[in-house]
Design an enzyme around this catalytic site. Structure first.
Site, mmCIF file in Angstrom:
data_model
loop_
_atom_site.group_PDB
_atom_site.id
_atom_site.type_symbol
_atom_site.label_atom_id
_atom_site.label_comp_id
_atom_site.label_asym_id
_atom_site.label_seq_id
_atom_site.Cartn_x
_atom_site.Cartn_y
_atom_site.Cartn_z
ATOM 1 N N HIS A 147 125.883 -36.198 -49.888
ATOM 2 C CA HIS A 147 125.122 -36.552 -48.690
ATOM 3 C C HIS A 147 125.359 -35.469 -47.650
ATOM 4 O O HIS A 147 126.474 -34.956 -47.544
ATOM 5 C CB HIS A 147 125.586 -37.914 -48.154
ATOM 6 N N ASP A 150 121.827 -44.575 -52.568
ATOM 7 C CA ASP A 150 120.828 -44.630 -53.641
ATOM 8 C C ASP A 150 121.444 -44.915 -54.998
ATOM 9 O O ASP A 150 120.763 -45.412 -55.902
ATOM 10 C CB ASP A 150 120.063 -43.303 -53.723
HETATM 11 N N1 ACO Z 1 125.950 -33.442 -57.819
HETATM 12 C C1 ACO Z 1 126.779 -32.408 -58.061
HETATM 13 N N2 ACO Z 1 127.128 -31.500 -57.119
HETATM 14 C C2 ACO Z 1 126.588 -31.663 -55.909
HETATM 15 C C3 ACO Z 1 125.725 -32.724 -55.593
HETATM 16 C C4 ACO Z 1 125.418 -33.641 -56.614
HETATM 17 N N3 ACO Z 1 124.591 -34.663 -56.403
HETATM 18 N N4 ACO Z 1 125.357 -32.634 -54.312
HETATM 19 C C5 ACO Z 1 125.944 -31.545 -53.822
HETATM 20 N N5 ACO Z 1 126.682 -30.939 -54.777
HETATM 21 C C6 ACO Z 1 127.502 -29.741 -54.640
HETATM 22 C C7 ACO Z 1 126.579 -28.515 -54.600
HETATM 23 O O1 ACO Z 1 126.326 -28.025 -55.891
HETATM 24 C C8 ACO Z 1 127.373 -27.585 -53.743
HETATM 25 O O2 ACO Z 1 128.388 -27.001 -54.539
HETATM 26 P P1 ACO Z 1 128.826 -25.466 -54.310
HETATM 27 O O3 ACO Z 1 129.362 -25.422 -52.908
HETATM 28 O O4 ACO Z 1 129.846 -25.233 -55.367
HETATM 29 O O5 ACO Z 1 127.572 -24.653 -54.484
HETATM 30 C C9 ACO Z 1 128.053 -28.489 -52.715
HETATM 31 O O6 ACO Z 1 128.128 -29.775 -53.348
HETATM 32 C C10 ACO Z 1 127.297 -28.627 -51.405
HETATM 33 O O7 ACO Z 1 125.940 -28.902 -51.697
HETATM 34 P P2 ACO Z 1 124.770 -28.708 -50.628
HETATM 35 O O8 ACO Z 1 123.462 -28.732 -51.332
HETATM 36 O O9 ACO Z 1 125.069 -27.538 -49.764
HETATM 37 O O10 ACO Z 1 124.940 -29.990 -49.757
HETATM 38 P P3 ACO Z 1 123.838 -30.611 -48.812
HETATM 39 O O11 ACO Z 1 124.572 -31.304 -47.735
HETATM 40 O O12 ACO Z 1 122.828 -29.611 -48.411
HETATM 41 O O13 ACO Z 1 123.113 -31.639 -49.787
HETATM 42 C C11 ACO Z 1 122.151 -33.520 -50.746
HETATM 43 C C12 ACO Z 1 123.025 -32.990 -49.606
HETATM 44 C C13 ACO Z 1 120.778 -32.829 -50.680
HETATM 45 C C14 ACO Z 1 121.947 -35.017 -50.552
HETATM 46 C C15 ACO Z 1 122.821 -33.227 -52.092
HETATM 47 O O14 ACO Z 1 124.104 -33.807 -52.133
HETATM 48 C C16 ACO Z 1 122.000 -33.654 -53.300
HETATM 49 O O15 ACO Z 1 121.117 -32.922 -53.751
HETATM 50 N N6 ACO Z 1 122.278 -34.894 -53.831
HETATM 51 C C17 ACO Z 1 121.503 -35.430 -54.926
HETATM 52 C C18 ACO Z 1 120.246 -36.098 -54.386
HETATM 53 C C19 ACO Z 1 120.529 -37.411 -53.691
HETATM 54 O O16 ACO Z 1 121.275 -38.242 -54.180
HETATM 55 N N7 ACO Z 1 119.879 -37.593 -52.516
HETATM 56 C C20 ACO Z 1 120.004 -38.816 -51.736
HETATM 57 C C21 ACO Z 1 120.714 -38.542 -50.453
HETATM 58 S S1 ACO Z 1 121.070 -40.034 -49.628
HETATM 59 C C22 ACO Z 1 119.629 -40.496 -48.904
HETATM 60 O O17 ACO Z 1 118.748 -39.728 -48.590
HETATM 61 C C23 ACO Z 1 119.483 -41.941 -48.678
#
Ligand code: ACO
Length: 399
Positions: free
Chosen positions: A260, A316
């Site tokens: 998140h 979610d």
């Molecule tokens: N699974 C595995 N690794 C993850 C995940 C995940 N779901 N989410 C983030 N990471 C890792 C990334 O690969 C990254 O690793 P790195 O630093 O080694 O490259 C690190 O965590 C940071 O990721 P970012 O994309 O920079 O984090 P951001 O805050 O931008 O992303 C997001 C947040 C978009 C929600 C992301 O966690 C994601 O894509 N999650 C999956 C989709 C999801 O579940 N969305 C629902 C969000 S809740 C809502 O809207 C109600």
């Protein structure tokens, strides 16, 4: 004026709000000062919406009046059904909802009345009618007769009634109600931001809600719950979870329902839903699916550095099995989120308008300067690609 680049706006405060408070490091979410856990346990969607819009809990008479006002607005204008039937049955329900929320404006004589009183009435109509739009589209696309709303039912009961044509059990309507409470507001999330940007131009409430629905649809936001369920069904059974998740992680793919932007601790909405989802799954014979989610959580959280990165299940992850246990089609999951968040979106619009300032950030221009314009018949085909992404991805009408 000094400007700093903040891609994704993760370090920018773009609005004041009194609706909800999030402490992402500690995993805290409050609506108007009330902890989300206590609201999920004790409140209802009607009461939570009133709280968000009025800044305090209602007394009994206020809540009863508000519930009646919502019930009186469940019906949609009959002409909305013509709009609905013009949408292809193959359209995704979120796309249909985006069109239908927009179309509501045509049948509301107050659509362009910017007065606070008219905006409050429009907020009420949007919250009351959104379930009707979703249920009607779902039944129509399946060739089933439309089920008219029942104005004696709560919003959650009526939603399930219109979707299925059967009165839900108390446990089912309570499960949906809890999901509605948990999703009602969440600070300046992407769809709420979209709503506030739209209303900040002094556009209307329906336009703001339409922007918000379109923004919620994306899999990085509200679309994740559907993807979680698709993943569970693809895995199929508990003993296949380990291999599936581990190989996904090895390919550096994201696990939907984890991570998140704001929470770097356990999402407090997931904390409650985790226990609740187990009960709902158990009551409906879906415990194996729930057990798969628990195993996925164990594997993901055991990965090196994952907790340091602040990756935990988000709301979610556990709402997916709850909606599935309620018998909802997968592509309705995000619509459920929209039906709930409509209360937050409209509340934020009213808040934005109370102290409005046009939301208009800057972009950091990274393209070229000082180019010399050539008439079209004197241009030669470029041989080297530009550094500008917009030029690299040249559009072609014949492509
Ligand atoms: N699974 C595995 N690794 C993850 C995940 C995940 N779901 N989410 C983030 N990471 C890792 C990334 O690969 C990254 O690793 P790195 O630093 O080694 O490259 C690190 O965590 C940071 O990721 P970012 O994309 O920079 O984090 P951001 O805050 O931008 O992303 C997001 C947040 C978009 C929600 C992301 O966690 C994601 O894509 N999650 C999956 C989709 C999801 O579940 N969305 C629902 C969000 S809740 C809502 O809207 C109600």
């Amino acid at each position: 004026m000094t400007l700093s680049v903040d891609k994704g706006l993760g370090n920018t405060i773009a609005a004041d709000t009194q609706l909800s408070f999030i402490d992402g490091a500690k995993g805290v979410l409050e609506y108007v000062g009330f902890d989300i856990d206590s609201l999920a346990r004790n409140s209802t969607f009607e009461e939570t919406t009133w709280l968000l819009w009025n800044g305090r809990l209602p007394i009994a008479r206020e809540l009863a009046d508000f519930s009646k006002q919502l019930q009186a607005e469940y019906e949609i204008d009959p002409r909305m059904m013509d709009v609905l039937r013009s949408i292809p049955r193959t359209a995704s329900p979120m796309d249909a909802l985006r069109t239908l929320v927009s179309a509501l404006a045509h049948f509301d004589v107050e659509a362009d009345d910017p007065s606070p009183a008219a905006n409050q009435r429009k907020a009420l109509r949007l919250v009351a009618k959104t379930p009707t739009l979703i249920a009607n589209f779902n039944r129509w696309r399946k060739g089933k007769p439309i089920v008219s709303p029942d104005s004696t039912l709560t919003l959650a009961q009526n939603f399930l009634w219109m979707l299925t044509g059967a009165l839900p059990t108390a446990a089912m309507s309570r499960a949906l109600d809890v999901c509605l409470v948990l999703h009602a507001d969440h600070g300046l999330n992407a769809s709420t931001f979209a709503a506030r940007v739209t209303i900040s131009t002094q556009s209307d409430m329906y336009s703001a809600a339409t922007s918000a629905v379109g923004t919620l649809k994306g899999p990085l936001h509200g679309g994740a719950n559907q993807e979680v369920m698709e993943m569970l069904l693809e895995i199929g059974q508990l003993d296949k979870v380990d291999e599936y998740i581990k190989s996904k992680l090895a390919r550096k793919e994201r696990i939907m329902g984890f991570g998140h932007r704001v929470y770097k601790a356990y999402d407090p909405r997931a904390t409650y839903l985790k226990t609740f989802a187990k009960q709902v799954a158990s009551d409906t014979g879906n415990l194996p699916l729930y057990e798969m989610t628990r195993r996925i959580e164990e594997i993901v959280l055991a990965q090196p550095n994952i907790i340091e990165k602040g990756i935990f299940p988000n709301v979610d992850f556990y709402s997916a099995t709850t909606y599935y246990s309620l018998g909802l089609d997968l592509d309705l999951f995000t619509c459920m989120f929209a039906a709930s968040r409509m209360s937050g979106w409209t509340g934020h619009c009213i808040e934005q308008l109370a102290a409005n300032k046009l939301i208009r950030p800057h972009a950091d221009y990274t393209g070229p300067h000082g180019l010399v314009y050539q008439p079209v018949d004197q241009r030669s085909k470029p041989t080297t690609s530009s550094t500008s992404p917009s030029v690299k991805g040249t559009m072609s009408v014949t492509a």
